[in-house]
Design a protein around this motif. Structure first.
Motif, short mmCIF file in Angstrom:
data_model
loop_
_atom_site.label_atom_id
_atom_site.label_comp_id
_atom_site.label_asym_id
_atom_site.label_seq_id
_atom_site.Cartn_x
_atom_site.Cartn_y
_atom_site.Cartn_z
N ASN A 1 48.82 38.26 23.30
CA ASN A 1 47.69 39.05 22.80
C ASN A 1 47.62 38.75 21.31
O ASN A 1 48.47 39.18 20.53
CB ASN A 1 47.91 40.54 23.04
CG ASN A 1 46.73 41.37 22.60
OD1 ASN A 1 45.95 40.98 21.73
ND2 ASN A 1 46.58 42.53 23.19
N CYS B 1 39.26 38.78 29.07
CA CYS B 1 40.61 38.25 28.95
C CYS B 1 41.50 38.83 30.05
O CYS B 1 42.30 38.11 30.66
CB CYS B 1 41.20 38.58 27.58
SG CYS B 1 40.40 37.74 26.20
N ASP B 2 41.35 40.13 30.30
CA ASP B 2 42.15 40.78 31.34
C ASP B 2 41.92 40.14 32.70
O ASP B 2 42.86 39.94 33.47
CB ASP B 2 41.83 42.27 31.41
CG ASP B 2 42.25 43.04 30.16
OD1 ASP B 2 43.06 42.50 29.36
OD2 ASP B 2 41.75 44.16 29.98
N GLU B 3 40.66 39.76 32.99
CA GLU B 3 40.35 39.09 34.26
C GLU B 3 41.08 37.76 34.37
O GLU B 3 41.60 37.41 35.43
CB GLU B 3 38.84 38.85 34.38
CG GLU B 3 38.02 40.07 34.64
CD GLU B 3 36.52 39.76 34.71
OE1 GLU B 3 36.14 38.57 34.79
OE2 GLU B 3 35.74 40.72 34.68
N THR B 4 41.12 37.02 33.26
CA THR B 4 41.78 35.72 33.27
C THR B 4 43.28 35.88 33.46
O THR B 4 43.89 35.15 34.24
CB THR B 4 41.49 34.95 31.96
OG1 THR B 4 40.06 34.73 31.88
CG2 THR B 4 42.20 33.60 31.92
N VAL B 5 43.89 36.84 32.78
CA VAL B 5 45.32 37.09 32.94
C VAL B 5 45.62 37.45 34.39
O VAL B 5 46.57 36.92 34.99
CB VAL B 5 45.80 38.21 31.99
CG1 VAL B 5 47.22 38.64 32.34
CG2 VAL B 5 45.71 37.75 30.55
N LYS B 6 44.80 38.31 34.97
CA LYS B 6 45.00 38.71 36.36
C LYS B 6 44.93 37.50 37.29
O LYS B 6 45.77 37.32 38.17
CB LYS B 6 43.96 39.75 36.76
CG LYS B 6 44.11 40.26 38.17
CD LYS B 6 43.04 41.28 38.51
CE LYS B 6 43.16 41.70 39.96
NZ LYS B 6 42.04 42.46 40.43
N LEU B 7 43.93 36.65 37.09
CA LEU B 7 43.75 35.47 37.93
C LEU B 7 44.94 34.52 37.79
O LEU B 7 45.47 34.02 38.80
CB LEU B 7 42.45 34.75 37.56
CG LEU B 7 42.12 33.50 38.37
CD1 LEU B 7 41.95 33.84 39.85
CD2 LEU B 7 40.85 32.85 37.82
N LYS C 1 47.99 35.20 36.89
CA LYS C 1 49.18 35.80 37.51
C LYS C 1 49.09 35.80 39.04
O LYS C 1 50.10 35.61 39.72
CB LYS C 1 49.39 37.22 36.98
CG LYS C 1 49.90 37.21 35.54
CD LYS C 1 50.18 38.60 35.03
CE LYS C 1 50.81 38.55 33.66
NZ LYS C 1 51.14 39.89 33.15
N GLU C 2 47.88 35.98 39.59
CA GLU C 2 47.71 35.94 41.05
C GLU C 2 47.98 34.55 41.60
O GLU C 2 48.53 34.40 42.69
CB GLU C 2 46.29 36.37 41.44
CG GLU C 2 46.02 37.84 41.33
CD GLU C 2 44.56 38.21 41.60
OE1 GLU C 2 43.73 37.30 41.82
OE2 GLU C 2 44.25 39.41 41.57
#
Length: 87
Positions: A38, A17-23, A25-26
């Protein structure tokens, strides 16, 4: 007043999930209004309204993205995979 694309990301605090949020936002631009929920803390009513069944799920302007459409496994799905059948 300018229109914004409403982007909602439903997560549960896991590394995927953290990877998806980062992507998200990028890639987001000034036309994107990004909100992250969350589900361990908030957003369950909204997730149910949209039909979110798994995380991470991204909703854009009220519609689950095609790549995120999944369904919960049914008993038939699990049995077809051999679950509950002795080896």
């Amino acid at each position: 007043m300018s229109r914004k694309r409403k982007v909602e990301v439903f997560v549960a605090g896991c590394p995927l999930c953290d990877e998806t949020v980062k992507l998200v936002k990028e890639l987001a631009c000034p036309s994107c209004d990004v909100t992250v929920y969350n589900l361990r803390k908030e957003g369950m009513d909204k997730a149910k309204k949209y039909g979110v069944n798994s995380v991470p799920t991204v909703v854009v302007n009220g519609k689950i993205m095609d790549c995120c459409v999944r369904r919960k496994p049914t008993a038939a799905d699990l049995k077809a995979a051999g679950i509950g059948t002795p080896l």
